[in-house]
Motif scaffolding. Structure first.
Motif, PDB file in Angstrom:
ATOM      1  N   GLN A  23       0.816  -1.219   0.000  1.00 36.27           N
ATOM      2  CA  GLN A  23       0.000   0.000   0.000  1.00 36.27           C
ATOM      3  C   GLN A  23       0.850   1.269   0.000  1.00 36.27           C
ATOM      4  N   ASP A 116      -3.202   6.939  -8.950  1.00 33.12           N
ATOM      5  CA  ASP A 116      -4.114   6.280  -9.889  1.00 33.12           C
ATOM      6  C   ASP A 116      -3.514   4.976 -10.424  1.00 33.12           C
ATOM      7  N   LYS A 119      -3.200   2.314  -7.705  1.00 32.39           N
ATOM      8  CA  LYS A 119      -4.490   1.642  -7.477  1.00 32.39           C
ATOM      9  C   LYS A 119      -4.730   0.585  -8.546  1.00 32.39           C
ATOM     10  N   GLN A 120      -4.430   0.912  -9.789  1.00 31.72           N
ATOM     11  CA  GLN A 120      -4.588  -0.075 -10.866  1.00 31.72           C
ATOM     12  C   GLN A 120      -3.678  -1.281 -10.634  1.00 31.72           C
ATOM     13  N   MET A 122      -2.593  -2.376  -7.673  1.00 30.52           N
ATOM     14  CA  MET A 122      -3.169  -3.134  -6.548  1.00 30.52           C
ATOM     15  C   MET A 122      -4.345  -3.987  -7.033  1.00 30.52           C
ATOM     16  N   ASP A 123      -5.202  -3.399  -7.857  1.00 29.09           N
ATOM     17  CA  ASP A 123      -6.329  -4.148  -8.425  1.00 29.09           C
ATOM     18  C   ASP A 123      -5.821  -5.309  -9.286  1.00 29.09           C
ATOM     19  N   GLY A 124      -4.701  -5.083  -9.983  1.00 27.40           N
ATOM     20  CA  GLY A 124      -4.100  -6.133 -10.807  1.00 27.40           C
ATOM     21  C   GLY A 124      -3.584  -7.294  -9.977  1.00 27.40           C
ATOM     22  N   VAL A 126      -4.757  -8.253  -7.030  1.00 21.04           N
ATOM     23  CA  VAL A 126      -5.930  -8.976  -6.525  1.00 21.04           C
ATOM     24  C   VAL A 126      -6.563  -9.804  -7.638  1.00 21.04           C
ATOM     25  N   ALA A 127      -6.719  -9.217  -8.818  1.00 17.18           N
ATOM     26  CA  ALA A 127      -7.318  -9.940  -9.944  1.00 17.18           C
ATOM     27  C   ALA A 127      -6.483 -11.158 -10.328  1.00 17.18           C
ATOM     28  N   THR A 128      -5.161 -11.004 -10.340  1.00 13.03           N
ATOM     29  CA  THR A 128      -4.271 -12.116 -10.677  1.00 13.03           C
ATOM     30  C   THR A 128      -4.395 -13.223  -9.642  1.00 13.03           C
ATOM     31  N   GLU A 130      -6.959 -13.838  -7.548  1.00 15.02           N
ATOM     32  CA  GLU A 130      -8.292 -14.444  -7.608  1.00 15.02           C
ATOM     33  C   GLU A 130      -8.451 -15.345  -8.837  1.00 15.02           C
ATOM     34  N   HIS A 142      -7.550 -15.829   0.688  1.00 11.45           N
ATOM     35  CA  HIS A 142      -7.773 -14.544   0.045  1.00 11.45           C
ATOM     36  C   HIS A 142      -6.534 -13.678   0.244  1.00 11.45           C
TER      37      HIS A 142
END
Length: 146
Positions: A23, A116, A119-120, A122-124, A126-128, A130, A142
């Protein structure tokens, strides 16, 4: 390629949760923006199971390790977790690659741009995680980004 972990990752405390300490780590995003290099989130499945870490319950060794930037925590591997600093347990390691995040080349990125794209990223992560966790056998886990 951006891979989660570091010294913080050695102190995984939960069998149901993988922790990623990213973070506050935004320097790599700034470098990517100044060079125009795409960011690729990568998650390494299994690395947190390679050794058994012996840490004190008060977190003193963890704090010292973080402050020094090097681990001072004893760890054990094979055979049977008895050999200090021994070879790792035989654990399959899988590196899962996420979708590249294309970033513009910016001579002086602003804080908003860095935030920005961070954040993308971090989302990447999590998506990877999951997308690939079931294939690795971690349906129950998780990812928590700290």
């Amino acid at each position: 390629l951006i891979i989660l972990d570091g010294i913080n990752g050695m102190f995984q405390k939960s069998a149901d949760e993988e922790l990623g300490y990213v973070q506050e780590r935004k320097g790599i995003v700034k470098i990517a923006l100044t060079t125009g290099t795409p960011l690729v989130p990568v998650f390494g499945f299994g690395h947190s199971n390679l050794w058994k870490i012996y840490a004190d319950r008060w977190g003193i060794l963890e704090r010292i390790s973080l402050r020094l930037g090097v681990s001072v925590t004893p760890f054990c591997g094979r055979p049977f977790g008895l050999l200090p600093f021994g070879p790792p347990y035989r654990t399959p390691i899988v590196m899962a690659f996420g979708e590249p995040i294309v970033v513009p080349k910016v001579a002086e990125p602003t804080k908003e741009q860095i935030d920005d794209y961070h954040k993308q990223l971090m989302d990447g992560f999590v998506a990877t995680f999951e997308k690939h966790k079931t294939a690795y056998g971690w349906e129950h886990k998780h990812l928590k980004l700290i």
